[in-house]
Design an enzyme around this catalytic site. Structure first.
Site, PDB file in Angstrom:
ATOM      1  N   GLU A 100     -54.303  67.021 -64.587  1.00  0.00           N
ATOM      2  CA  GLU A 100     -53.324  66.036 -65.089  1.00  0.00           C
ATOM      3  C   GLU A 100     -54.040  64.884 -65.796  1.00  0.00           C
ATOM      4  OE1 GLU A 100     -51.290  65.534 -61.361  1.00  0.00           O
ATOM      5  OE2 GLU A 100     -50.456  67.553 -61.579  1.00  0.00           O
ATOM      6  N   GLU A 170     -58.521  75.056 -60.159  1.00  0.00           N
ATOM      7  CA  GLU A 170     -57.077  74.840 -60.225  1.00  0.00           C
ATOM      8  C   GLU A 170     -56.542  75.362 -61.558  1.00  0.00           C
ATOM      9  OE1 GLU A 170     -55.635  71.625 -57.377  1.00  0.00           O
ATOM     10  OE2 GLU A 170     -56.157  70.610 -59.235  1.00  0.00           O
ATOM     11  N   GLY A 176     -48.038  72.908 -59.497  1.00  0.00           N
ATOM     12  CA  GLY A 176     -46.680  72.366 -59.466  1.00  0.00           C
ATOM     13  C   GLY A 176     -45.636  73.312 -60.023  1.00  0.00           C
ATOM     14  N   GLY A 238     -47.965  69.296 -54.012  1.00  0.00           N
ATOM     15  CA  GLY A 238     -46.609  69.147 -53.485  1.00  0.00           C
ATOM     16  C   GLY A 238     -46.489  69.374 -51.983  1.00  0.00           C
TER      17      GLY A 238
HETATM   18  P1  PGA Z   1     -49.582  71.740 -56.358  1.00  0.00           P
HETATM   19  O1  PGA Z   1     -50.709  70.772 -56.977  1.00  0.00           O
HETATM   20  O2  PGA Z   1     -50.063  72.145 -54.988  1.00  0.00           O
HETATM   21  O3  PGA Z   1     -48.340  70.883 -56.299  1.00  0.00           O
HETATM   22  O4  PGA Z   1     -49.455  72.899 -57.267  1.00  0.00           O
HETATM   23  C1  PGA Z   1     -52.072  71.030 -56.771  1.00  0.00           C
HETATM   24  C2  PGA Z   1     -52.907  69.980 -57.455  1.00  0.00           C
HETATM   25  O5  PGA Z   1     -52.507  69.525 -58.542  1.00  0.00           O
HETATM   26  O6  PGA Z   1     -53.960  69.567 -56.941  1.00  0.00           O
END
Ligand code: PGA
Length: 254
Positions: A100, A170, A176, A238
């Protein structure tokens, strides 16, 4: 589960939780997770809750992480947070280069490497995130992207520093979205990353580095993911916002 490396499961709360909500969450986690010693458990609240959460977990095995930090030390950098600020609250880990931030704040591998070196200079352990987008995966570029990201984001680290660094795989398409990488997809990427670490440092060190998987980890898929030989923990978004789901992920991983 008997693994070569100790599992490390971190909750990335992102831009969520007021101080009161953060305290309620760690209070619940402390109750649920007393005596869990098999896993290193890290909570990464927003900066505004670090002080209170730090005090609240002093008498527990939970460890504190931050979600970002500046590559600079104290100084004229308006709006930034230095490693020295984090140390005041006994922060031990810091997430760096989350997708992000790569996307919204345009963080480059070079910047992430500077932050990683600054973290080590302050004796903080960075959790350095890498991962491909869906378009990159479908275009057959996964390995190329991961290779560029690990080489760039870990540039300049000594072997000793790398040994104290956590890598987080990731895949952007799994964050997400509810769409988790299959255990086989995660294992394939983790084995590839470990191979890159062996090439950049050495095989012995690569065997010691812990590589977390992140992207829609939940109680129902945690065990299968953690059973993969090269998956050494999880970075949870999440599902880390709720006492039940985060503690179940940890319990199901043991
Ligand atoms: P998520 O996020 O478990 O909501 O998919 C993981 C992260 O961004 O570290």
């Amino acid at each position: 589960m008997n693994k070569e490396r100790k599992l490390i499961i971190a909750g990335n709360w992102k831009m969520n939780k007021t101080v009161a909500e953060a305290l309620a969450l760690v209070k619940g986690l402390k109750l649920e997770l007393t005596n869990v010693r098999e896993v290193d458990i890290v909570v990464c609240p927003p900066f505004t809750a670090l002080a209170e959460v730090s005090k609240a977990i002093l008498d527990s095995d939970l460890r504190l992480g931050a979600q970002n930090m500046s590559e600079h030390n104290f100084g004229a950098f308006t709006g930034e947070i230095a490693a020295g600020h984090l140390k005041e609250f006994f922060v031990r880990y810091v997430i760096l280069g989350h997708s992000e931030r790569r996307q919204h704040q345009k963080e480059s591998d070079e910047l992430i490497a500077k932050k990683a070196r600054a973290a080590h200079a302050a004796a903080l352990r960075p959790i350095v995130c890498v991962g491909e987008t869906l378009a990159e995966r479908e275009g057959g570029l996964m390995e190329k992207v991961l290779e560029t990201q690990v080489r760039g984001s870990l540039a300049g680290l000594t072997s000793e520093q790398m040994g104290e660094t956590i890598l987080a795989y990731e895949p952007v398409w799994a964050i997400g979205t509810g769409r988790t990488a299959t255990a086989a997809q995660a294992q394939e990427a983790h084995a590839f990353l470990r191979g890159r670490l062996a090439a950049m440092f050495d095989a012995g060190l690569a065997r010691r580095v812990r590589i977390q998987y992140g992207g829609s980890v939940k109680p129902s898929n945690a065990r299968e993911l953690m059973e993969q030989p090269d998956v050494d923990g999880a970075l949870v978004g999440g599902a880390a916002l709720d006492v039940r789901s985060f503690s179940d992920i940890i319990k199901n991983s043991i």
